[in-house]
Design an enzyme around this catalytic site. Sequence first.
Site, PDB file in Angstrom:
ATOM      1  N   ARG A 140       0.778  -1.234   0.000  1.00  0.00           N
ATOM      2  CA  ARG A 140       0.000   0.000   0.000  1.00  0.00           C
ATOM      3  C   ARG A 140       0.812   1.289   0.000  1.00  0.00           C
ATOM      4  O   ARG A 140       0.230   2.374  -0.007  1.00  0.00           O
ATOM      5  CB  ARG A 140      -1.004   0.050   1.164  1.00  0.00           C
ATOM      6  CG  ARG A 140      -2.033  -1.028   1.117  1.00  0.00           C
ATOM      7  CD  ARG A 140      -3.160  -0.805   2.074  1.00  0.00           C
ATOM      8  NE  ARG A 140      -2.691  -0.438   3.400  1.00  0.00           N
ATOM      9  CZ  ARG A 140      -3.476   0.016   4.358  1.00  0.00           C
ATOM     10  NH1 ARG A 140      -4.749   0.147   4.155  1.00  0.00           N
ATOM     11  NH2 ARG A 140      -2.987   0.314   5.548  1.00  0.00           N
ATOM     12  N   ASP A 141       2.135   1.220   0.014  1.00  0.00           N
ATOM     13  CA  ASP A 141       2.928   2.454  -0.054  1.00  0.00           C
ATOM     14  C   ASP A 141       4.196   2.239  -0.878  1.00  0.00           C
ATOM     15  O   ASP A 141       5.279   2.684  -0.506  1.00  0.00           O
ATOM     16  CB  ASP A 141       3.258   2.971   1.348  1.00  0.00           C
ATOM     17  CG  ASP A 141       3.616   4.456   1.351  1.00  0.00           C
ATOM     18  OD1 ASP A 141       3.160   5.187   0.431  1.00  0.00           O
ATOM     19  OD2 ASP A 141       4.348   4.896   2.253  1.00  0.00           O
TER      20      ASP A 141
END
Length: 181
Positions: free
Chosen positions: A48-49
Site C-alpha cells: 500500500r505504499d
Amino acid sequence: AAAATAAPSAGSPAPSAGLAPPEAAAVFRDVCRAVAAMHAATPPLFHRDIKAENVLHHAAGRWVLCDFGSATSWAGVHTGADAVMMAEDEVRRRTTPAYRAPELFDLYTRERLDGQVDVWALGVLLYLLACGRLPFTVGADTNKLAVLGGRYPPLPPAVPAGLAALVSDLLVVPPAGRPPM
C-alpha cells in the site's frame, strides 16, 4: 550489514530523464518480485505504499522494497459512511498521494481494495523510472482528478514501446482492468 542506497525519486534532485531502460527494468523486476511474494503469502499481504523512496539498492546488487508500516492483509470493500470515513483517514495517513490508486482516492466508488492498489503503484513507479517524473504530479501536488481519470502525460518517445505499454496496462483506472501480480 550491507549498505543500501535509495532508488531515484521525484523528490530528489534527479535528472529530468529517467533511468536507462535496462536499469529501470532491473529496479522494476526486483520490486515486482517482492510484491509478488507479498501477494502470494498466506494470507496475502498488500504493501500500500510502494514508492521510489521505499526502494533501496542492496550492496549485493539487487533492489529491495522496504517500509512495511502501511502493509495489510485486509482486502474488501468499505460499506457504510462511518467505515468509509475511518478508511479515508487511514488512507491519508498510510499512503502517498502521488502513488495512490484511484480506488483509494474515492472510497465511495465501492471498488474492492486489494493487491490491485499495489499494481497501480507499480505503474507509477515504472513511469517515474522511465522518464524521471511522476505521472500525476503538478509541482508538489498530486492531481486527484488526473488520477481518477487515468490521465497522465505520454512517456517520452525514447522510452521503449514495450515499457510504455506496460505502464499503460498498470495505470488502468478500474482495478479489475489491471493485470494481476
